[in-house]
Design a protein around this motif. Structure first.
Motif, mmCIF file in Angstrom:
data_model
loop_
_atom_site.group_PDB
_atom_site.id
_atom_site.type_symbol
_atom_site.label_atom_id
_atom_site.label_comp_id
_atom_site.label_asym_id
_atom_site.label_seq_id
_atom_site.Cartn_x
_atom_site.Cartn_y
_atom_site.Cartn_z
ATOM 1 N N LEU A 51 -0.493 7.592 2.383
ATOM 2 C CA LEU A 51 -1.723 8.042 1.747
ATOM 3 C C LEU A 51 -2.881 7.493 2.583
ATOM 4 O O LEU A 51 -2.768 6.418 3.170
ATOM 5 C CB LEU A 51 -1.823 7.476 0.322
ATOM 6 N N LEU B 236 0.849 -1.190 0.000
ATOM 7 C CA LEU B 236 0.000 0.000 0.000
ATOM 8 C C LEU B 236 0.888 1.245 0.000
ATOM 9 O O LEU B 236 2.085 1.159 0.242
ATOM 10 C CB LEU B 236 -0.890 0.003 1.244
ATOM 11 N N PHE B 237 0.255 2.391 -0.244
ATOM 12 C CA PHE B 237 0.986 3.656 -0.110
ATOM 13 C C PHE B 237 0.846 4.076 1.345
ATOM 14 O O PHE B 237 -0.226 4.516 1.760
ATOM 15 C CB PHE B 237 0.408 4.698 -1.057
ATOM 16 N N ALA C 240 -8.065 3.202 -8.986
ATOM 17 C CA ALA C 240 -8.848 3.553 -10.179
ATOM 18 C C ALA C 240 -8.105 4.537 -11.057
ATOM 19 O O ALA C 240 -8.705 5.322 -11.789
ATOM 20 C CB ALA C 240 -10.193 4.142 -9.751
ATOM 21 N N TYR C 241 -6.770 4.496 -11.003
ATOM 22 C CA TYR C 241 -5.974 5.471 -11.755
ATOM 23 C C TYR C 241 -6.110 5.288 -13.258
ATOM 24 O O TYR C 241 -6.103 6.242 -14.020
ATOM 25 C CB TYR C 241 -4.507 5.352 -11.352
ATOM 26 N N ASP D 144 -7.413 7.527 -0.450
ATOM 27 C CA ASP D 144 -6.529 7.838 -1.576
ATOM 28 C C ASP D 144 -5.911 6.573 -2.168
ATOM 29 O O ASP D 144 -5.688 6.489 -3.373
ATOM 30 C CB ASP D 144 -5.427 8.816 -1.152
ATOM 31 N N ARG E 22 -11.670 5.666 -14.544
ATOM 32 C CA ARG E 22 -11.953 6.963 -13.926
ATOM 33 C C ARG E 22 -13.390 7.416 -14.088
ATOM 34 O O ARG E 22 -13.951 8.059 -13.206
ATOM 35 C CB ARG E 22 -11.035 8.043 -14.513
ATOM 36 N N ARG F 232 -8.343 -2.090 -3.308
ATOM 37 C CA ARG F 232 -7.658 -1.213 -4.263
ATOM 38 C C ARG F 232 -7.564 -1.881 -5.634
ATOM 39 O O ARG F 232 -7.771 -1.241 -6.667
ATOM 40 C CB ARG F 232 -6.260 -0.877 -3.729
ATOM 41 N N LEU G 205 -8.527 5.268 -4.412
ATOM 42 C CA LEU G 205 -8.641 6.080 -5.630
ATOM 43 C C LEU G 205 -7.454 5.836 -6.560
ATOM 44 O O LEU G 205 -7.598 5.872 -7.784
ATOM 45 C CB LEU G 205 -8.761 7.564 -5.272
ATOM 46 N N MET G 206 -6.278 5.569 -5.994
ATOM 47 C CA MET G 206 -5.132 5.215 -6.837
ATOM 48 C C MET G 206 -5.421 3.932 -7.619
ATOM 49 O O MET G 206 -4.936 3.752 -8.728
ATOM 50 C CB MET G 206 -3.874 5.013 -5.996
#
Lengths: 234, 290
Positions: free
Chosen positions: A91, A87-88, A101-102, A95, A107, A147, A98-99
């Motif tokens: 963040l 994971l980040f 769905a980059y 977030d 989007r 994610r 949402l990453m």
């Protein structure tokens, strides 16, 4: 959907994969099992464009994706949930999702997808505002899966999802994977937890020393003497 | 008391100028993980561009701000793509040498083209000061300060709300995971370096109303910017702003109460203390926390 033909890959001069072939059909749950160092993670990293294929062919939905850049492969609908969650850490959980769905295709429907994913993972909803690094291991694994789901992938790849989880959490995690497959998402799963995975999978491959030594339906592999002796300790 | 208040205001306004330069530096470090030693020379290029636009086209420096920022975006992107990117897999100190090389090359290019003369624009608005009660304020400094605040706010929204901004943060924390999300990591580096350089372009336009341009103008500002970035926490946007305002205040107060010659001694002592006591800076949480 995914076809791998005579794939060879490795790091520098050491060859890890010595010509493996396998395929994943739409709607299936396929597993690759094997011990540490058999080449499982290398196989997945090569699929995702992180490790270079030295020879062989990977096709996805009919298109050759061997040695394409990682971001292009994601755009085509192949998403990997990496080993160790990745994971980040600084963040927020939101977030991180949402990453997921980059990619451009994800989007436009992100708001709808976000709600669907949170419905599947109520625990994740409670943690949205926290830094991902502050969660427990089990929660982090849920976020990692959520994610991956955010990308609405055609093929979702799990690399060692049960690694480092308590037995109770492992049960829970496999229930979640079952839910995901029930949604019609094709799943490729790599595990050391052979028993659970083979019970879940439609088909499986046994990877040993960079070669496929055995393949069959999940039940066939569970019944095979070799698998019982080498992997299940029976 | 009046003089004290004036010094505080001067310090904060000066901090605004440091902030804009430091924000670009911290952005590049935060995302690309490269310490850009050519930052000052980017400022020099920007200031010469502003100077030429003023001399040849009669543009006020503030009019040049956007075109010069765009020009520096391209310059930064080119440096990242053709100098840093081929070295990404090399040791980090090789990348540092590369940016030092770019810095030296640009500095000497500046000397070659423009000579060592000090050149000054007389812009009208931006150079004169006005009275606000007891306080005397230089209009250009106030504009710079307000722009610094606006830039931090704008970048905050960009980093928090947009896909590319979020990808910047993701890449800085975990390159590998970001690439698995479909982020083209190399492209993000090019954007980030470009954006950091564009901030310097903006700074060049704002500072040109108050400061003359000469080939080594960059080193005057960037040495301070490095102190600011380390003080605030490398890669931290708000850290850069707060660090810049602090250094501005120290500059102003130490310059008056101690001695103008010793003000740099004071902030380098602070710099060393920060390195010893809190190496991650005031707002840094450690690697990749921004």
């Amino acid at each position: 959907m995914l076809k791998v033909h005579d794939l060879r890959a490795g790091y520098g001069k050491s060859e890890v994969l010595r010509g493996i072939s396998f395929e994943v059909n739409r709607g299936e749950v396929v597993t690759i099992v094997g011990v540490n160092g058999a080449g499982k993670s290398t196989t997945l990293k090569t699929l995702c464009g992180v490790v270079r294929a030295q020879s062989g062919r990977i096709t996805f939905d009919g298109a050759d994706i061997s040695n394409r850049p990682a971001n292009e492969i994601v755009e085509r609908g192949l998403t990997m949930i990496p080993e160790g969650r990745q994971l980040f850490p600084f963040l927020t959980v939101k977030d991180n999702l949402l990453m997921g769905a980059y990619k451009k295709a994800a989007r436009s429907t992100v708001a709808k997808r976000y709600e669907e994913v949170l419905e599947m993972f109520p625990r994740v909803r409670e943690r949205l505002a926290q830094h991902a690094g502050s969660l427990s291991g089990g929660e982090q694994q849920m976020v990692a899966i959520a994610r991956g789901m955010m990308a609405s992938p055609k093929l979702l790849i799990f690399d060692e999802p049960s690694l480092g989880l308590s037995p109770l959490l492992v049960e829970m995690m496999f229930e979640i994977i079952e839910k995901i497959t029930a949604q019609g998402i094709t799943v490729l799963i790599v595990e050391q937890n052979v028993f659970h995975t083979l019970k879940l999978a439609d088909r499986g491959y046994v990877l040993e020393n960079g070669e496929i030594s055995l393949s069959g339906t999940g039940q066939e592999l569970l019944d095979s003497d070799h698998v019982r002796r080498a992997y299940l300790g029976m | 008391m009046d003089i004290f208040l004036q010094l505080i205001v001067n310090g904060l306004l000066l901090g605004g100028a440091y902030a804009i330069i430091s924000i670009g530096l911290t952005l590049i470090f935060g995302v690309v993980r490269v310490v850009n030693f050519a930052h000052g020379e980017l400022l020099m290029i920007g200031m010469y561009a502003v100077f030429l636009a003023s001399q040849q086209l009669g543009w006020h420096p503030y009019v040049s701000a956007i075109p010069v920022a765009l020009m520096l975006f391209v310059t930064g992107a080119v440096i990242q793509r053709f100098v840093i990117q081929p070295l990404l897999k090399a040791d980090p100190h090789i990348q540092i040498f590369a940016t030092v090389g770019v810095s030296t090359a640009l500095l000497n290019l500046g000397l070659l083209i423009f000579g060592a003369d000090v050149r000054q624009i007389s812009p009208g608005f931006g150079a004169e000061s006005f009275q606000l009660g007891e306080l005397s304020i230089v209009s250009g400094q106030l504009v710079t300060f307000l722009m610094a605040i606006a830039l931090v706010g704008g970048l905050h929204v960009f980093l928090q709300r947009t896909y590319v901004g979020r990808a910047f943060r993701a890449v800085s924390q975990h390159r590998y995971a970001a690439s698995l999300m479909g982020v083209n990591v190399d492209r993000m580096y090019v954007y980030a370096f470009g954006l950091g350089a564009a901030c310097v372009g903006l700074a060049a336009a704002l500072l040109s109303t108050q400061y003359p341009v000469f080939p080594t103008v960059g080193s005057y500002f960037t040495l301070t910017a490095f102190v600011v970035v380390v003080l605030g926490g490398m890669g931290s946007l708000y850290g850069a702003l707060i660090g810049a305002l602090l250094i501005g205040l120290v500059d102003s107060l130490a310059g008056y109460y101690i001695s103008p010659d010793l003000k740099e001694v004071v902030y380098f002592v602070i710099f060393i203390l920060i390195l010893v006591v809190r190496p991650t800076g005031l707002l840094g949480l450690g690697r990749g926390s921004e």
